[in-house]
Design a protein around this motif. Structure first.
Motif, PDB file in Angstrom:
ATOM      1  N   UNK A  89       0.858  -1.184   0.000  1.00 62.50           N
ATOM      2  CA  UNK A  89       0.000   0.000   0.000  1.00 62.50           C
ATOM      3  C   UNK A  89       0.892   1.231   0.000  1.00 62.50           C
ATOM      4  N   UNK A  90       0.327   2.369  -0.296  1.00 61.45           N
ATOM      5  CA  UNK A  90       1.089   3.611  -0.278  1.00 61.45           C
ATOM      6  C   UNK A  90       1.621   3.897   1.122  1.00 61.45           C
ATOM      7  N   UNK A  91       2.753   4.586   1.181  1.00 59.82           N
ATOM      8  CA  UNK A  91       3.404   4.858   2.458  1.00 59.82           C
ATOM      9  C   UNK A  91       2.475   5.604   3.411  1.00 59.82           C
ATOM     10  N   UNK A  92       1.617   6.472   2.857  1.00 58.47           N
ATOM     11  CA  UNK A  92       0.738   7.289   3.694  1.00 58.47           C
ATOM     12  C   UNK A  92      -0.531   6.548   4.115  1.00 58.47           C
ATOM     13  N   UNK A  93      -0.780   5.358   3.539  1.00 55.23           N
ATOM     14  CA  UNK A  93      -1.984   4.596   3.875  1.00 55.23           C
ATOM     15  C   UNK A  93      -1.790   3.813   5.173  1.00 55.23           C
ATOM     16  N   UNK A  94      -2.913   3.352   5.736  1.00 58.28           N
ATOM     17  CA  UNK A  94      -2.826   2.499   6.919  1.00 58.28           C
ATOM     18  C   UNK A  94      -2.236   1.145   6.531  1.00 58.28           C
ATOM     19  N   UNK A  95      -1.677   0.435   7.514  1.00 57.76           N
ATOM     20  CA  UNK A  95      -1.026  -0.855   7.245  1.00 57.76           C
ATOM     21  C   UNK A  95      -2.055  -1.973   7.123  1.00 57.76           C
ATOM     22  N   UNK A  96      -2.943  -1.819   6.160  1.00 53.44           N
ATOM     23  CA  UNK A  96      -3.951  -2.840   5.857  1.00 53.44           C
ATOM     24  C   UNK A  96      -3.623  -3.400   4.480  1.00 53.44           C
ATOM     25  N   UNK A  97      -2.862  -4.493   4.459  1.00 43.73           N
ATOM     26  CA  UNK A  97      -2.322  -5.021   3.216  1.00 43.73           C
ATOM     27  C   UNK A  97      -3.278  -6.065   2.630  1.00 43.73           C
ATOM     28  N   UNK A  98      -3.830  -5.806   1.431  1.00 42.43           N
ATOM     29  CA  UNK A  98      -4.784  -6.755   0.833  1.00 42.43           C
ATOM     30  C   UNK A  98      -4.108  -8.087   0.510  1.00 42.43           C
ATOM     31  N   UNK A  99      -4.756  -9.196   0.885  1.00 33.68           N
ATOM     32  CA  UNK A  99      -4.215 -10.518   0.610  1.00 33.68           C
ATOM     33  C   UNK A  99      -4.355 -10.851  -0.871  1.00 33.68           C
ATOM     34  N   UNK A 100      -3.410 -11.626  -1.389  1.00 31.67           N
ATOM     35  CA  UNK A 100      -3.428 -12.059  -2.785  1.00 31.67           C
ATOM     36  C   UNK A 100      -3.877 -13.515  -2.836  1.00 31.67           C
ATOM     37  N   UNK A 101      -5.010 -13.749  -3.444  1.00 32.73           N
ATOM     38  CA  UNK A 101      -5.524 -15.113  -3.527  1.00 32.73           C
ATOM     39  C   UNK A 101      -5.332 -15.663  -4.941  1.00 32.73           C
ATOM     40  N   UNK A 102      -5.381 -16.987  -5.038  1.00 34.96           N
ATOM     41  CA  UNK A 102      -5.300 -17.644  -6.338  1.00 34.96           C
ATOM     42  C   UNK A 102      -3.919 -17.716  -6.941  1.00 34.96           C
ATOM     43  N   UNK A 103      -2.876 -17.502  -6.150  1.00 34.72           N
ATOM     44  CA  UNK A 103      -1.510 -17.579  -6.670  1.00 34.72           C
ATOM     45  C   UNK A 103      -1.072 -19.038  -6.798  1.00 34.72           C
ATOM     46  N   UNK A 104      -0.097 -19.269  -7.674  1.00 38.67           N
ATOM     47  CA  UNK A 104       0.539 -20.575  -7.780  1.00 38.67           C
ATOM     48  C   UNK A 104       1.865 -20.501  -7.046  1.00 38.67           C
ATOM     49  N   UNK A 105       1.976 -21.267  -5.968  1.00 38.71           N
ATOM     50  CA  UNK A 105       3.147 -21.199  -5.090  1.00 38.71           C
ATOM     51  C   UNK A 105       3.780 -22.584  -5.032  1.00 38.71           C
ATOM     52  N   UNK A 106       5.058 -22.655  -5.376  1.00 39.64           N
ATOM     53  CA  UNK A 106       5.772 -23.932  -5.428  1.00 39.64           C
ATOM     54  C   UNK A 106       7.091 -23.803  -4.680  1.00 39.64           C
ATOM     55  N   UNK A 107       7.407 -24.820  -3.868  1.00 40.98           N
ATOM     56  CA  UNK A 107       8.704 -24.894  -3.203  1.00 40.98           C
ATOM     57  C   UNK A 107       9.405 -26.169  -3.651  1.00 40.98           C
ATOM     58  N   UNK A 108      10.679 -26.039  -4.003  1.00 37.21           N
ATOM     59  CA  UNK A 108      11.490 -27.158  -4.463  1.00 37.21           C
ATOM     60  C   UNK A 108      12.745 -27.238  -3.609  1.00 37.21           C
ATOM     61  N   UNK A 109      13.112 -28.457  -3.175  1.00 38.98           N
ATOM     62  CA  UNK A 109      14.348 -28.583  -2.410  1.00 38.98           C
ATOM     63  C   UNK A 109      15.515 -28.927  -3.327  1.00 38.98           C
ATOM     64  N   UNK A 110      16.689 -29.066  -2.775  1.00 37.59           N
ATOM     65  CA  UNK A 110      17.908 -29.208  -3.572  1.00 37.59           C
ATOM     66  C   UNK A 110      18.016 -30.549  -4.298  1.00 37.59           C
ATOM     67  N   UNK A 111      17.209 -31.541  -3.892  1.00 37.89           N
ATOM     68  CA  UNK A 111      17.246 -32.832  -4.580  1.00 37.89           C
ATOM     69  C   UNK A 111      16.097 -32.970  -5.568  1.00 37.89           C
TER      70      UNK A 111
END
Length: 231
Positions: A18-40
């Motif tokens: 959000x803008x620096x002057x706005x309140x700290x109300x950060x909108x959540x992002x839904x529907x993302x594709x999130x993947x974690x991969x390990x070293x193997x």
């Protein structure tokens, strides 16, 4: 924010800025594709368990492994990498009267906490501490590295402003061994907030280990906890 704790499932929280002057109300992002991969090469797509919160179901953090995060959200792609260090054993907590007296006072009745651990011989160990007093969370950024005292028993207290610890309090500390990029992130964030050397810097963004333009951090870390009653 992405976290891969030792022996626990990983969690990624995605919000919009959000803008620096706005309140700290950060909108959540839904529907993302999130993947974690390990070293193997083990890969898992995280499940959105609540709006903007994504979690693994099987993958848990393992000491010494390197993890790669990939996030695709609203047409953007972000990546990050973090290595979970080898755990440095937390052997306990000691408390001592603070040497910093309040203005106008000759002594202090506040106590500070000394985590008991021996830093390894190699240079580059970094630590983050999560401190509570009688169950109340210390919201300060509490970090340390071995630029001073490398390879030695720790002699430095957890120094926290505006968090008074008194005789009889129960203090709990979670010690996290973190990699250097995460230390750099929290060090820069602490400076921006006015708590670093010199009392603050020109407003800017903290040093992030996420590429692609996102703010925040991705961290794989070990977890150990200790508690003590101030006597």
């Amino acid at each position: 924010e992405g976290e891969v704790p030792q022996n626990e499932i990983a969690t990624v929280k995605i919000t919009k800025t959000v803008n620096f002057s706005d309140s700290n109300n950060f909108p959540a992002v839904k529907g993302a594709t999130v993947i974690i991969t390990d070293e193997i090469g083990t890969t898992e797509q995280l499940i959105e368990t609540s709006t903007g919160i994504y979690k693994t179901q099987k993958m848990k953090g393992e000491e010494g492994k390197t993890y790669t995060l990939s996030v695709k959200a609203e047409g953007n792609t972000f990546t990050a990498k973090s290595t979970m260090p080898k755990a440095v054993k937390l052997m306990g907590l000691k408390t001592s009267l603070s040497s910093f007296a309040p203005p106008g006072a000759s002594s202090s009745d506040n106590y500070t906490v000394f985590p008991q651990y021996i830093d390894p011989a190699e240079l580059g160990n970094s630590y983050r501490f999560i401190q509570k007093r009688n169950g109340e969370l210390d919201k300060s950024i509490l970090i340390a590295n071995d630029n001073i005292g490398n390879g030695q028993p720790n002699t430095r207290p957890i120094f926290s402003q505006n968090f008074d610890i008194k005789l009889g309090d129960t203090v709990t500390v979670e010690m996290r061994c973190i990699d250097v990029p995460l230390y750099d992130y929290f060090y820069s964030l602490n400076s921006i907030q006015g708590n670093g050397p010199g009392g603050g810097t020109t407003p800017t963004n903290p040093v992030s280990n996420i590429s692609g333009g996102a703010l925040g951090y991705f961290s794989a870390f070990t977890v150990q906890k200790g508690s003590a009653v101030v006597k």
